[in-house]
Design a protein around this motif. Structure first.
Motif, mmCIF file in Angstrom:
data_model
loop_
_atom_site.group_PDB
_atom_site.id
_atom_site.type_symbol
_atom_site.label_atom_id
_atom_site.label_comp_id
_atom_site.label_asym_id
_atom_site.label_seq_id
_atom_site.Cartn_x
_atom_site.Cartn_y
_atom_site.Cartn_z
ATOM 1 N N VAL A 26 0.851 -1.191 0.000
ATOM 2 C CA VAL A 26 0.000 0.000 0.000
ATOM 3 C C VAL A 26 0.888 1.244 0.000
ATOM 4 C CG1 VAL A 26 -1.755 1.272 1.310
ATOM 5 C CG2 VAL A 26 -1.785 -1.250 1.283
ATOM 6 N N VAL A 27 0.496 2.243 -0.774
ATOM 7 C CA VAL A 27 1.161 3.550 -0.703
ATOM 8 C C VAL A 27 0.109 4.586 -0.312
ATOM 9 C CG1 VAL A 27 2.422 5.347 -1.938
ATOM 10 C CG2 VAL A 27 2.878 2.944 -2.452
ATOM 11 N N VAL A 28 0.406 5.379 0.706
ATOM 12 C CA VAL A 28 -0.457 6.491 1.103
ATOM 13 C C VAL A 28 0.184 7.786 0.603
ATOM 14 C CG1 VAL A 28 -1.181 7.869 3.103
ATOM 15 C CG2 VAL A 28 -1.543 5.392 3.087
ATOM 16 N N LEU A 29 -0.587 8.547 -0.179
ATOM 17 C CA LEU A 29 -0.157 9.875 -0.634
ATOM 18 C C LEU A 29 -1.041 10.887 0.091
ATOM 19 C CD1 LEU A 29 -0.021 9.268 -4.519
ATOM 20 C CD2 LEU A 29 1.943 9.431 -2.959
ATOM 21 N N THR A 122 3.706 -4.050 3.139
ATOM 22 C CA THR A 122 4.305 -2.748 3.424
ATOM 23 C C THR A 122 3.263 -1.654 3.235
ATOM 24 O OG1 THR A 122 4.982 -2.544 1.118
ATOM 25 C CG2 THR A 122 6.641 -3.367 2.666
ATOM 26 N N LEU A 123 3.393 -0.602 3.999
ATOM 27 C CA LEU A 123 2.627 0.615 3.760
ATOM 28 C C LEU A 123 3.610 1.771 3.751
ATOM 29 C CD1 LEU A 123 -0.807 1.754 5.006
ATOM 30 C CD2 LEU A 123 1.140 3.309 5.148
ATOM 31 N N THR A 124 3.767 2.358 2.579
ATOM 32 C CA THR A 124 4.740 3.424 2.362
ATOM 33 C C THR A 124 3.999 4.759 2.339
ATOM 34 O OG1 THR A 124 6.036 1.916 1.010
ATOM 35 C CG2 THR A 124 6.489 4.263 0.736
ATOM 36 N N ILE A 125 4.516 5.722 3.088
ATOM 37 C CA ILE A 125 3.850 7.025 3.164
ATOM 38 C C ILE A 125 4.705 8.081 2.477
ATOM 39 C CG2 ILE A 125 2.954 8.817 4.698
ATOM 40 C CD1 ILE A 125 2.657 6.591 6.858
#
Ligand code: OAD
Length: 299
Positions: A26-29, A122-125
């Motif tokens: 997951v990527v949070v923008l 993974t969760l990348t911010i």
């Protein structure tokens, strides 16, 4: 706080929650809207109080700083103190819990936000926000694409510098120091400190101003994460400032789903896989898999 938001109540929420449940990368923008419920004004809101006669666009440029360094420095010091007086909101906490759950970090504990065995991911911010509220909610932020209110460097020699903006309440911190009688006009102008390395230059905030390049590594890392994710979540950005506004398209181009969380329609809304019309602090706790609203790093 109601974490049991009914999926029937918000169009798209059930579909988005299913995407979130199955996503492993997951990527949070995030943009200014994520911090709005903490009391940090967004950039498209008119400024109020001390700074109401200035627009952020007038103040967030190198030209503005060169023309009137005291004015621009005072604005950033005011904003840094404002952020220090704010706390992370339910949206920041939900993102942090999701990151812990996917990474299986010790902070996830043994309760609901610990992911089941075999579900690690993974969760990348990557954020456009210059505040530190996401970190203060316990998350690791990979990229501050527009810099940070708490980083400084010399405007001439470029050497990084440390500086404490103080903690006094924004509109009462007199230029004479905390506790001095506030004189409104003097609050609008504070001389930036001199650089301790070259001695000549003045400090500037470590912000990416309009017309400046984004940090190349942070941008490249963000694009790489988006091209390798299965879900991107775009939270609280007007999708108007480039190149950040184009980033969600990197995920879509790589075949990932993109969920937008914003109370308003944006230029990106029609391209999003699911666009959720709601506040980050209400929607995110309902989106994060098995989230029970627990905030702390440990149970
Ligand atoms: P903006 O101020 O442009 O947009 C904020 C967005 O958040 C809007 O689309 C709002 O509808 C939305 N919003 C407001 N409250 C919300 C909430 N509670 N939950 C979710 N969304 C909410 O902020 P950014 O897009 O981050 O640049 O602005 C981009 C850049 O423009 C900033 O990083 C800054 C600014 O000028 C620099 O400082 C260089």
């Amino acid at each position: 706080m109601d974490f049991a938001m009914d999926p029937e109540m918000m169009p798209g929420l059930a579909e988005a929650a299913e995407l979130a449940r199955t996503a492993r990368r997951v990527v949070v923008l995030s943009g200014a809207g994520l911090s709005a419920e903490s009391g940090v004004p967004t950039f498209r809101d008119a400024q109020t109080g001390l700074w109401e006669r200035y627009s952020p666009e007038q103040l967030a440029t190198e030209d503005a700083y060169r023309a009137d360094p005291e004015l621009v420095w005072a604005w950033y010091q005011w904003r840094a103190r404002l952020v220090r007086s704010c706390a992370p909101n339910a949206g920041h906490h939900a993102v942090a819990a999701w990151q812990r759950r996917l990474s299986g970090s010790p902070g996830a504990g043994t309760g609901h936000d610990a992911g089941p065995a075999g579900s690690r991911g993974t969760l990348t911010i990557a954020t456009q926000n210059v505040d530190d509220l996401q970190e203060r909610a316990g998350a690791e932020v990979m990229a501050h694409l527009h810099g940070s209110l708490f980083d400084y460097r010399c405007a001439d020699c470029g050497e990084p510098a440390t500086h404490d903006p103080g903690t006094a309440t924004a509109d009462t911190a007199g230029a004479g120091g905390p506790g001095s009688t506030p004189d409104l006009e003097s609050l609008l102008r504070i001389a930036p400190p001199r650089c301790a390395v070259c001695g000549d230059g003045m400090l500037r905030p470590g912000i990416v101003w309009f017309g400046e390049m984004l940090p190349a590594d942070a941008l490249a890392d963000t694009i790489a994460a988006l091209e390798d994710c299965d879900l991107a979540v775009v939270i609280g950005t007007s999708a108007t400032v480039q190149p950040a506004a184009s980033l969600p398209y990197a995920a879509l181009g790589a075949g990932a789903a993109v969920v937008e969380v914003n109370p308003e329609v944006t230029d990106f809304s029609t391209a999003a896989t699911v666009s959720l019309r709601g506040l980050a602090g209400q929607v995110l706790p309902a989106l994060v898999p098995a989230y029970d609203g627990h905030h702390g790093p440990f149970r």
